[in-house]
Design a protein around this motif. Sequence first.
Motif, PDB file in Angstrom:
ATOM      1  N   TYR A  35      -2.220   2.221   9.305  1.00  0.00           N
ATOM      2  CA  TYR A  35      -2.133   1.059   8.415  1.00  0.00           C
ATOM      3  C   TYR A  35      -0.692   0.599   8.220  1.00  0.00           C
ATOM      4  CZ  TYR A  35      -6.882   0.243   6.788  1.00  0.00           C
ATOM      5  OH  TYR A  35      -8.208  -0.134   6.718  1.00  0.00           O
TER       6      TYR A  35
ATOM      7  N   VAL B 246      -6.807  -7.586   2.647  1.00  0.00           N
ATOM      8  CA  VAL B 246      -6.610  -6.392   3.461  1.00  0.00           C
ATOM      9  C   VAL B 246      -5.303  -5.753   3.040  1.00  0.00           C
ATOM     10  CG1 VAL B 246      -5.409  -7.652   5.299  1.00  0.00           C
ATOM     11  CG2 VAL B 246      -6.551  -5.485   5.828  1.00  0.00           C
ATOM     12  N   SER B 247      -5.229  -4.435   3.104  1.00  0.00           N
ATOM     13  CA  SER B 247      -4.035  -3.724   2.647  1.00  0.00           C
ATOM     14  C   SER B 247      -2.909  -3.833   3.670  1.00  0.00           C
ATOM     15  CB  SER B 247      -4.370  -2.244   2.401  1.00  0.00           C
ATOM     16  OG  SER B 247      -3.205  -1.533   2.065  1.00  0.00           O
TER      17      SER B 247
ATOM     18  N   LEU C 250      -6.611   3.872   0.552  1.00  0.00           N
ATOM     19  CA  LEU C 250      -7.497   4.060   1.704  1.00  0.00           C
ATOM     20  C   LEU C 250      -8.634   4.941   1.207  1.00  0.00           C
ATOM     21  CD1 LEU C 250      -5.068   4.826   4.679  1.00  0.00           C
ATOM     22  CD2 LEU C 250      -6.186   2.668   4.141  1.00  0.00           C
TER      23      LEU C 250
ATOM     24  N   SER D 175      -1.410  -9.266   0.879  1.00  0.00           N
ATOM     25  CA  SER D 175      -2.589  -8.402   0.930  1.00  0.00           C
ATOM     26  C   SER D 175      -3.721  -8.971   0.091  1.00  0.00           C
ATOM     27  CB  SER D 175      -2.233  -6.992   0.425  1.00  0.00           C
ATOM     28  OG  SER D 175      -1.304  -6.369   1.271  1.00  0.00           O
TER      29      SER D 175
ATOM     30  N   VAL E  15     -10.002  -6.819   8.256  1.00  0.00           N
ATOM     31  CA  VAL E  15      -9.984  -5.497   8.902  1.00  0.00           C
ATOM     32  C   VAL E  15     -10.702  -5.557  10.238  1.00  0.00           C
ATOM     33  CG1 VAL E  15     -10.752  -3.097   8.713  1.00  0.00           C
ATOM     34  CG2 VAL E  15      -9.848  -4.277   6.705  1.00  0.00           C
TER      35      VAL E  15
ATOM     36  N   LEU F 196      -6.585  -1.998  14.524  1.00  0.00           N
ATOM     37  CA  LEU F 196      -7.119  -1.502  13.255  1.00  0.00           C
ATOM     38  C   LEU F 196      -8.643  -1.560  13.262  1.00  0.00           C
ATOM     39  CD1 LEU F 196      -6.341  -0.403  10.479  1.00  0.00           C
ATOM     40  CD2 LEU F 196      -6.355  -2.767   9.633  1.00  0.00           C
TER      41      LEU F 196
ATOM     42  N   SER G  53      -3.386   6.929   7.814  1.00  0.00           N
ATOM     43  CA  SER G  53      -2.325   6.416   6.948  1.00  0.00           C
ATOM     44  C   SER G  53      -1.245   5.715   7.766  1.00  0.00           C
ATOM     45  CB  SER G  53      -1.701   7.556   6.132  1.00  0.00           C
ATOM     46  OG  SER G  53      -2.649   8.156   5.283  1.00  0.00           O
TER      47      SER G  53
END
Length: 252
Positions: free
Chosen positions: A31, A246-247, A119, A241, A145, A151, A28
Amino acid sequence: MCQQTTHQKEKRPIHQWFLGMIVASIFSFAYLIIPIYLLSSACCLILRYPTTNASITYALPMFLSIIIPPLPSTFILRLLKPMLYYFDYEAIYTDDKNVRQAIAGGKNFLFAAQPHGILSFVGMCAAVSKPDDAMKVPTAAASAVLQTPLLKNLMGIFNLVDASAHNLKKILKGGGSVLIYIGGIAELFKSCRAEERLYLKKRKGFIKLALREGVDVVPIYLFGNTSVLSALKHGPLATLSRKLQVSLTWFW
């Protein structure tokens, strides 16, 4: 005839629960922190702040990550086992034996998973629970990613591959199996703790791919994946995003 097997939850030692919480928190925080670190590294290098040597030293992890490719690792996945206790992970397999026998006999499958969640901790737990399976069947992830320094190395332990249509077609044509998240980033922004929400109606590409390549689709439902975290669904980060797939938005 379909057979149903269950991976039973093991008795949860309290120290393992805390370890699991720490392990889950690593992903967590990564990210959240990695994008900030990469941006600050780029700024320091451009401005040579506070000095040229200091900026290079600060950005060294980024440079090393660019050079080092993501590496799948069953060893690391086994070390993450406490995460199963933290999430009270349990898996139910339908016709698992026949699918395994078919794969051993050379048949390939397209595993279609939903929901994505902020996630996919349930997906991570599945890989941790059966690391050898994770190495045999890669998980498709957004190109962003796999190209983001640090990452890509962190998430690469789960055996990720590019989710582009061309790459998926290449894997299936080569006789391999692959797991995809049908809803993708669009489904991420539909995540809601109050109810299960899927982004499926406009996702027909995976069915077309399976038909063209002559592979069976194995559905996978990840219960609880949308209730672990909540995300900021509006604003510039959310928009970015969606564009980058991608977050990068804030979540909690």
